[in-house]
Design an enzyme around this catalytic site. Structure first.
Site, PDB file in Angstrom:
ATOM      1  N   ALA A  68      -7.368   0.880   0.566  1.00 14.77           N
ATOM      2  CA  ALA A  68      -8.429   1.823   0.228  1.00 14.77           C
ATOM      3  C   ALA A  68      -8.021   3.245   0.605  1.00 14.77           C
ATOM      4  O   ALA A  68      -7.150   3.454   1.453  1.00 14.77           O
ATOM      5  CB  ALA A  68      -9.719   1.441   0.951  1.00 14.77           C
ATOM      6  N   GLY A 107      -7.109  -3.756  -0.740  1.00  6.81           N
ATOM      7  CA  GLY A 107      -7.367  -3.666  -2.168  1.00  6.81           C
ATOM      8  C   GLY A 107      -6.096  -3.672  -2.996  1.00  6.81           C
ATOM      9  O   GLY A 107      -6.103  -4.100  -4.159  1.00  6.81           O
ATOM     10  N   GLU A 110      -5.396  -7.168  -3.563  1.00  5.80           N
ATOM     11  CA  GLU A 110      -6.412  -7.707  -4.473  1.00  5.80           C
ATOM     12  C   GLU A 110      -6.103  -7.333  -5.923  1.00  5.80           C
ATOM     13  O   GLU A 110      -6.318  -8.140  -6.834  1.00  5.80           O
ATOM     14  CB  GLU A 110      -7.795  -7.220  -4.053  1.00  5.80           C
ATOM     15  CG  GLU A 110      -8.271  -7.891  -2.754  1.00  5.80           C
ATOM     16  CD  GLU A 110      -9.632  -7.425  -2.293  1.00  5.80           C
ATOM     17  OE1 GLU A 110     -10.558  -8.245  -2.216  1.00  5.80           O
ATOM     18  OE2 GLU A 110      -9.777  -6.220  -2.006  1.00  5.80           O
ATOM     19  N   GLU A 130      -8.671  -6.153   6.151  1.00  6.68           N
ATOM     20  CA  GLU A 130     -10.018  -5.595   6.240  1.00  6.68           C
ATOM     21  C   GLU A 130     -10.763  -5.999   7.511  1.00  6.68           C
ATOM     22  O   GLU A 130     -11.617  -5.258   8.007  1.00  6.68           O
ATOM     23  CB  GLU A 130     -10.843  -6.011   5.011  1.00  6.68           C
ATOM     24  CG  GLU A 130     -10.464  -5.309   3.720  1.00  6.68           C
ATOM     25  CD  GLU A 130      -9.335  -5.978   2.966  1.00  6.68           C
ATOM     26  OE1 GLU A 130      -9.071  -5.584   1.817  1.00  6.68           O
ATOM     27  OE2 GLU A 130      -8.688  -6.896   3.521  1.00  6.68           O
TER      28      GLU A 130
END
Length: 706
Positions: A68, A107, A110, A130
Site C-alpha cells: 500500500a 497488496g 494480492e 498486514e
C-alpha cells in the site's frame, strides 16, 4: 504504441501480441490511487483490444509492488478499491502474467495472486505483512492464498507477516516459475510467449483447488486458532485472519471475499490499527536525527569490543552477524576465554536448534580475534567499551583507547546510566566519544540508544546510526542524563510500582495487571530476569544525591541483602526452583513486604487492576513528557520507539505517548493531579503535559520538531 495513463505511473506498451503493463511509481511502486487506476485501465484495454493476446505486469526499478502507499494512510480512500482491481485482473479474458522481482508485499502480492500465472526471479520476496499493521489482507489475500498453497501454509505466511523468498514461493506454489536470470522483463516476456505457444488457458486462482483434503485444512485452522489465541494475546487482527482463512475453506469464493472485506473493515476501525500504524511510522522517523542530515559516516571496517561479559559478548555477536570483524579485549587470558565461550554458546545454541551449521559458525568465528592488550585495537575504526558500570573503571578504559586508537576512530561506551560527557572530558579527543546503549541480549534486542554528548562531532553520530543499520538495530537518539531515555523512564514507572506494592498491591497482582495490559512481563518479573543486584547498585550510587524528601521503598533492597537477585540466584520476587525460568509467588517475599509496610507505618489497601494500570501508565507518560521537555528525547515518538523496542511496551498501543494521546491528555493530567494529593513530589505534572493540555494539543503535534 505507448500509452501513459494515471500520471505516468502505469504505462502500457504492445509488444507483439503481449500488452506490457509497467508500474513505475517511485520509490517502491506502492499501490497509490493512480497505480490502481492505471492497472484497471490496462486490463480493460487488453480485454477490448483484439491485437492483445496476453498481459504481462512488471514493476520498474527495484520492486514489483511493495504494498500500500503509506502516504494514503489515514486519508479517505480513493477509487478504485484494490479488491475491485484484483477482481478485474482475475476476470480478464486473456492470460495475465505477473513477473515479480524485489518486493511483492501486501497488496502487491494480492495483485500477483489475481493474475493467472506468476514468475519470480532470485531476490524476490513475497509476503502478506498486514498483520503487523493491525490489519488483514483485504483484497483477496485470505481467499486466494489458501486456495493456491493450502490453509496451513497460508496461515503461516499471513499470521507471521514474514517474507518468502522466490525459491520458497515456488516450493509453496505461490509462483509457477523461477526465472534463471535477474532480467525480470526478459524472463517475463519469455514465459508469456511460452504460455501462448502452449495455448495456456486463463487460469483463475479463485477456482484453484487447495492441496490437501478439507479435514486437514480445517484441522490446520483449529490449531492456528488455538496457537494464535495464546501467542497473539490481546491482538485484534490475528484471529480475524484465522476466521477469513476458514471462510476460504468453508464458503464459495464470493462469500469468502465478502467476509474478508467485513473483517478488514473491522480491523481498520480498531484502535490497535492506530497504534500499530504509529509504531510503523515512528520507527522510520527515528532514523532522522539532526546530526545525520548533512554529516557523512566514518569508515566501519573493523570493530573493537572491550569486555567479554554477557553484554560485550552479545555486542560482539551482533557485529559478527553483520559480517564485520571483531577484536575483543579482556584483562587476562581467563577472562578472554570466558568471553569467547559466551560467543560460542550463542552460536552453539543456534546449531542445536538447526538454525546454523557448524561450517557457518566456523566461518563467522574467523572474523573474531581476542587479545589482552589494547594495542590490538590500533586499526579499529570503532571501539565499543562494555565493562563494569563504574565511571572510574570506564575512564581508565578510555584512557587506554585514547592512547592506542588511530586518529578518527570512534570511541563508544555502552553505559546504561553514567555521564558520557564526563567520560569524553577525560580524554584528549572528546569529539570522537559517543554512547551506544545496547539492550540485553545485545545480539537479539533491536533497540540501540545513540547517546549524544555535548562535544561529539556530527559525523560520529552519523557513524553510530550507520552502525545501527549494519547491525539491523533500531537507533534512537538520546541526550545525556542519568538513564538517558529508556532507563530514566523505567526508574519512574518502576518507582510507581514499588509504591503501589508498599501501599497494598502484591507484586504478583501488579505483574499480572501489566501483562494483561499487553507487556510480556511485569516490572518485578523484569527485575528478576535482569538481576536485582543491577538496580540495587544503581540505587546505592544515587543515594548521595537522592532527595531526602522523596519516597524510597526499601523492599527490593531487603531482597538483595539476602542475596535474592532473581533467576540467576533461584529466587528474587519469585521462586525459581531447580533453574526454572518461570517463577512462582514466594510467601517469604510477601512476609518481607508486610514487615516493610509495618516499618513504614503504612496500612495496606487494595488496588483494582485498572487503578494499577492508571498509575503505572501515568508515571511512564509523565516522565516521557519530561524527557521530551528537556530535549533528552527530540520528540514523543522517540520515547515511544524506545519503550516499544527496549522495554516490551505493547506495539498495538503505539508506545506510551501515543497511548496518552488515544486516552486523552486531559484525562492523564487529571489522574496525575489526583495522585499528587498523596505524594506531590513524585506526582509533579510535567510542564510539557500541562502546556499541551492548556492549548488543546497532543504529543503527536510535536513529532515533526526534531
Amino acid at each position: 504504441m505507448t500509452l501513459n495513463p494515471s500520471a505516468d505511473v502505469v504505462t502500457r506498451e504492445l509488444r507483439g501480441k503481449v500488452l506490457l503493463v509497467t508500474i513505475d511509481h517511485a520509490p517502491v511502486n506502492a499501490l497509490s490511487a493512480d497505480v490502481r487506476r492505471g492497472l484497471l485501465a490496462a486490463v480493460e484495454a487488453a480485454d477490448a483490444d483484439s491485437a492483445v493476446q496476453a498481459v504481462l505486469i512488471v514493476g520498474a526499478g527495484r520492486n514489483f509492488i511493495a504494498g500500500a502507499d503509506i502516504r494514503e494512510f489515514g486519508k479517505p480512500p480513493l477509487p478504485p478499491a484494490l479488491p475491485d482491481v484484483c477482481n478485474r485482473i482475475e476476470a480478464c479474458t486473456k492470460p495475465v502474467v505477473a513477473a515479480i522481482h524485489g518486493a511483492a508485499l501486501g497488496g502487491g502480492l494480492e495483485v500477483a495472486l489475481a493474475a493467472h500465472y506468476r514468475i519470480a526471479v532470485e531476490g524476490a520476496k513475497l509476503g502478506l505483512p498486514e498483520v503487523q499493521l493491525g490489519l488483514l489482507p483485504g483484497a483477496g489475500g485470505t481467499q486466494r492464498t489458501p486456495r493456491l498453497i493450502g490453509a496451513q501454509a497460508a496461515l503461516d505466511l499471513i499470521l507471521s507477516g514474514r517474507h518468502a523468498s522466490a525459491k520458497e514461493a515456488l516450493a509453496l506454489g505461490l509462483i509457477d516459475r523461477l526465472g534463471s536470470s535477474g532480467d525480470i522483463l526478459a524472463e517475463g516476456l519469455a514465459y508469456v510467449h511460452e504460455l501462448l505457444a502452449a495455448h495456456a488457458p486463463v487460469r483463475r486462482t479463485r477456482d484453484a483447488v487447495a492441496p490437501g483434503d478439507r479435514a486437514a485444512s480445517l484441522a490446520a485452522v483449529t490449531a492456528a486458532r488455538a496457537e494464535t489465541a495464546k501467542k497473539s494475546r490481546g491482538l485484534f487482527s490475528p484471529l480475524k485472519i484465522v476466521d477469513a482463512v476458514e471462510a476460504a475453506i468453508e464458503q464459495p469464493f464470493d462469500e469468502g471475499l465478502r467476509l474478508e472485506r467485513k473483517l478488514f473493515l473491522e480491523c481498520l476501525d480498531s484502535p490497535q490499527r492506530a497504534g500499530l500504524i504509529h509504531a510503523f511510522f515512528a520507527e522510520r522517523e527515528v532514523l532522522k536525527a539532526p546530526e545525520t542530515r548533512d554529516a557523512k559516516p566514518r569508515a566501519l571496517n573493523a570493530i573493537g569490543v572491550v569486555g567479554g561479559g554477557t553484554m560485550g559478548a552479545g555486542i560482539a555477536v551482533a557485529v559478527l552477524d553483520a559480517g564485520l570483524p571483531v577484536t575483543m579485549i579482556e584483562r587476562d587470558d581467563a577472562s578472554l576465554a570466558r568471553g569467547l565461550a559466551h560467543i560460542e554458546k550463542v552460536y552453539d545454541g543456534l546449531i542445536a536448534r538447526g538454525r546454523m551449521s557448524a561450517e557457518k559458525k566456523a566461518a563467522v568465528m574467523t572474523r573474531w580475534n581476542g587479545s589482552t592488550s589494547y594495542d590490538a585495537l590500533t586499526d579499529a575504526d570503532l571501539v565499543i567499551e562494555a565493562v563494569f558500570e563504574d565511571l572510574a573503571v570506564k575512564q581508565a578504559v578510555f584512557a587506554e583507547l585514547d592512547r592506542v586508537c588511530k586518529a578518527g576512530a570512534v570511541l563508544a561506551t555502552n553505559t546504561s546510566y553514567l555521564d558520557i560527557d564526563a567520560i569524553a572530558a577525560s580524554i584528549s579527543r572528546p569529539a570522537d566519544v559517543i554512547g551506544l546503549h545496547f539492550f540485553s541480549p545485545a545480539n537479539i534486542m533491536k533497540l540501540l540508544e545513540v547517546v549524544v554528548p555535548k562535544r561529539v562531532s556530527a559525523d560520529v553520530v552519523a557513524t553510530a546510526f550507520e552502525l545501527a543499520k549494519k547491525l539491523r538495530k533500531t537507533p534512537v537518539r538520546a541526550g545525556v542524563c542519568d538513564g538517558f531515555i529508556g532507563n530514566r523512564v523505567l526508574a519512574v514507572y518502576r518507582a510507581a510500582a514499588d509504591a503501589m506494592m508498599e501501599d497494598g498491591a502484591s507484586p504478583y497482582q501488579i505483574d499480572a495487571a501489566v501483562r494483561a495490559f499487553g507487556f510480556p512481563m511485569g516490572p518485578f518479573q523484569v527485575v528478576d530476569l535482569a538481576g536485582g543486584d543491577i538496580g540495587w547498585a544503581a540505587r546505592k550510587r544515587r543515594a548521595a544525591t537522592r532527595n531526602p524528601a522523596a519516597r524510597y521503598v526499601q523492599i527490593a533492597d531487603r531482597l538483595c541483602e539476602r542475596g535474592w537477585f532473581g533467576q540467576k540466584t533461584g529466587r528474587g520476587f519469585y521462586l525459581y526452583p531447580e533453574g526454572s525460568r518461570s517463577g512462582t509467588p514466594d510467601p517469604e517475599v510477601e512476609a518481607i513486604i508486610d514487615a516493610e509496610r509495618a516499618r513504614a507505618g503504612i496500612t495496606p489497601r487494595s488496588f483494582t487492576d485498572d487503578e494499577i494500570i492508571r498509575r503505572y501508565m501515568a508515571a511512564m507518560i509523565n516522565e516521557g513528557a519530561n524527557v521530551v521537555h528537556e530535549r533528552i528525547a527530540l520528540r514523543p515518538l522517540d520515547v515511544d520507539v524506545t519503550l516499544l523496542y527496549g522495554y516490551g511496551f505493547p506495539r498495538y498501543r503505539g508506545g506510551p505517548m501515543k497511548y496518552a494521546d488515544m486516552v486523552g491528555l486531559p484525562k492523564i493530567l487529571a489522574d496525575i493531579r489526583e495522585f499528587a494529593k498523596e505524594d506531590p513530589l513524585f506526582w509533579k505534572a510535567s510542564p510539557l503535559l500541562v502546556e499541551l493540555v492548556e492549548r488543546g494539543a497532543d504529543f503527536a503535534s510535536l513529532n515533526q520538531t526534531a
